[in-house]
Every structure is written in structure tokens, then in C-alpha cells.
Design a protein around this motif. Structure first.
Motif, mmCIF file in Angstrom:
data_model
loop_
_atom_site.group_PDB
_atom_site.id
_atom_site.type_symbol
_atom_site.label_atom_id
_atom_site.label_comp_id
_atom_site.label_asym_id
_atom_site.label_seq_id
_atom_site.Cartn_x
_atom_site.Cartn_y
_atom_site.Cartn_z
ATOM 1 N N LEU A 28 -8.694 -11.589 1.734
ATOM 2 C CA LEU A 28 -7.812 -10.434 1.768
ATOM 3 C C LEU A 28 -7.638 -9.976 3.206
ATOM 4 O O LEU A 28 -8.582 -9.988 3.990
ATOM 5 C CB LEU A 28 -8.401 -9.302 0.918
ATOM 6 N N ASP A 29 -6.429 -9.589 3.549
ATOM 7 C CA ASP A 29 -6.112 -9.121 4.900
ATOM 8 C C ASP A 29 -5.204 -7.906 4.757
ATOM 9 O O ASP A 29 -3.986 -8.041 4.678
ATOM 10 C CB ASP A 29 -5.426 -10.238 5.688
ATOM 11 N N ALA A 30 -5.805 -6.725 4.691
ATOM 12 C CA ALA A 30 -5.045 -5.491 4.515
ATOM 13 C C ALA A 30 -4.769 -4.854 5.872
ATOM 14 O O ALA A 30 -5.643 -4.800 6.733
ATOM 15 C CB ALA A 30 -5.803 -4.531 3.612
ATOM 16 N N GLN B 26 -2.842 -11.141 0.450
ATOM 17 C CA GLN B 26 -3.899 -11.865 -0.253
ATOM 18 C C GLN B 26 -3.620 -13.357 -0.289
ATOM 19 O O GLN B 26 -2.478 -13.777 -0.452
ATOM 20 C CB GLN B 26 -4.017 -11.380 -1.698
ATOM 21 N N TYR C 67 -3.006 -1.250 7.353
ATOM 22 C CA TYR C 67 -2.482 0.040 6.928
ATOM 23 C C TYR C 67 -2.797 1.099 7.978
ATOM 24 O O TYR C 67 -3.468 0.818 8.987
ATOM 25 C CB TYR C 67 -3.019 0.440 5.556
ATOM 26 N N CYS D 46 -15.958 -6.176 3.009
ATOM 27 C CA CYS D 46 -14.926 -6.147 4.046
ATOM 28 C C CYS D 46 -15.506 -5.732 5.394
ATOM 29 O O CYS D 46 -16.627 -5.227 5.476
ATOM 30 C CB CYS D 46 -13.793 -5.211 3.644
ATOM 31 N N ARG E 290 -11.792 -3.125 -7.157
ATOM 32 C CA ARG E 290 -10.366 -3.076 -7.493
ATOM 33 C C ARG E 290 -10.181 -2.425 -8.849
ATOM 34 O O ARG E 290 -10.878 -2.754 -9.803
ATOM 35 C CB ARG E 290 -9.809 -4.498 -7.516
ATOM 36 N N ILE F 87 0.870 -1.180 0.000
ATOM 37 C CA ILE F 87 0.000 0.000 0.000
ATOM 38 C C ILE F 87 0.903 1.224 0.000
ATOM 39 O O ILE F 87 1.744 1.389 0.895
ATOM 40 C CB ILE F 87 -0.955 -0.028 1.207
ATOM 41 N N ASN G 121 -8.121 -4.747 7.915
ATOM 42 C CA ASN G 121 -9.302 -4.877 7.077
ATOM 43 C C ASN G 121 -9.366 -6.267 6.455
ATOM 44 O O ASN G 121 -8.643 -6.563 5.496
ATOM 45 C CB ASN G 121 -9.306 -3.796 5.997
ATOM 46 N N ASP H 203 -1.626 -5.421 1.595
ATOM 47 C CA ASP H 203 -2.755 -6.343 1.549
ATOM 48 C C ASP H 203 -2.164 -7.730 1.355
ATOM 49 O O ASP H 203 -1.504 -7.997 0.351
ATOM 50 C CB ASP H 203 -3.679 -5.970 0.384
#
Length: 170
Positions: free
Chosen positions: A85-87, A75, A89, A132, A157, A53, A103, A73
Motif C-alpha cells: 500500500l502506498d497512501a 494499492q 494524503y 506502515c 481496514r 481518500i 505512508n 491509497d
């Protein structure tokens, strides 16, 4: 031949109330800028990718600021049609506070559309299910309510960014 007795239907509890769905209140829109994926490769659980990111913006009626270039992220493409997905930030609010965001998301679509996303192609948002549920860690009191609030989102996306609309569940 023995006959099994017929059991009566359970009675509705007295005073039963029809459930009311929760109310959603728009919180903000995020435009998360991303860099080229780092391909880890196929693991025993799926295709693992890390998407750095690199920045972004946050705009909304309650929450405004920028996304710092401090996250990724993580993924896991679990099949030809779905991804976990596991973001993680950081948002820096307009008032200078920093919010750590975790997230978790689920994204699914046809095999062709998911393959196009993995290649970095643009896919119309209506062909992808992308939801999400971000959680927040904050310091200080101003944004502490985010730590005890359920927030849900809908994403899409694009080749160089992810657009996410967030709602507070009331």
C-alpha cells in the motif's frame, strides 16, 4: 584424506553491550475515510487499485487535525495473501499547518480474508497483519521534527475507512 581444520568461534568484542530496543511514544490515531476503489486491473506486478481518500480525523496527544479530501491509497495486491500500500494524503493540523504524508504499508492475511477486504467486507483486525511507516513533508518550523523522525503504525481496514495508530520511535 585431508582434514579441514576447525576454526574457533569469534570472540565477542570487549565491552560489548546488549542492544536496547527503541522506545515507542504514541503520536496519534487516524481515521481515514475512503471512497469506492478505482480498479486499474491486473498488471504484470499484481492487481492495481486506487482508493480515493475523502477525509478523516487525526487525534492524539501531540498531533490533531483533519485529513483533507486530497489523496489516495495506491494499492498493489501482489498475491492472494499480501498487498503493498502506498497512501499519499494531506493532514491539516488544528493550528492550520498542512502536512504531506507518504505512508508505505504492508498488509497480509489469509487468501479468504484478503479477498473479503478487496470486496469491501469487514474482517476482524486480529486476522490481518497491517503495518506502515509514514514519512512527512512539512512547511514551517512547528512540525519540522516529523521530517527527521521515524514513525511506525498499525492499521485496520473497515468498509468505509482505515484506522491507523501511529507511534514515534525514540
Amino acid at each position: 584424506m585431508t582434514q579441514t581444520p576447525t576454526l574457533p568461534e569469534p570472540a565477542a568484542p570487549s565491552g560489548a553491550v546488549t542492544p536496547t530496543p527503541p522506545h515507542l511514544e504514541f503520536l496519534a490515531s487516524l481515521a481515514v475515510e475512503v471512497s469506492a476503489p478505482v480498479e486499474v486491473g491486473r498488471t504484470r506486478t499484481g492487481l492495481r487499485r486506487v482508493i480515493p481518500i475523502s477525509g478523516g480525523t487525526v487525534t492524539g496527544p501531540e498531533l490533531n487535525g483533519r485529513i483533507l479530501p486530497a489523496g489516495a491509497d495506491f494499492q498493489l495486491i501482489t498475491s492472494d495473501t499480501s498487498s503493498d500500500l502506498d497512501a499519499r494524503y494531506v493532514i491539516e493540523t488544528d493550528d492550520g499547518d498542512r502536512l504531506f504524508v507518504m505512508n508505505a504499508a504492508y498488509r497480509t492475511g489469509s487468501a479468504e480474508d484478503i479477498a473479503a477486504l478487496v470486496r469491501g467486507d469487514e474482517v476482524p483486525a486480529e486476522r490481518i497483519y497491517f503495518r506502515c511507516c509514514p514519512r512527512f513533508e512539512v512547511s514551517g518550523d512547528r512540525w519540522a521534527w516529523l521530517e527527521s523522525t521515524v514513525v511506525i503504525g498499525s492499521g485496520r481496514r473497515e468498509p468505509d475507512r482505515v484506522l491507523i495508530d501511529l507511534w514515534r520511535v525514540r
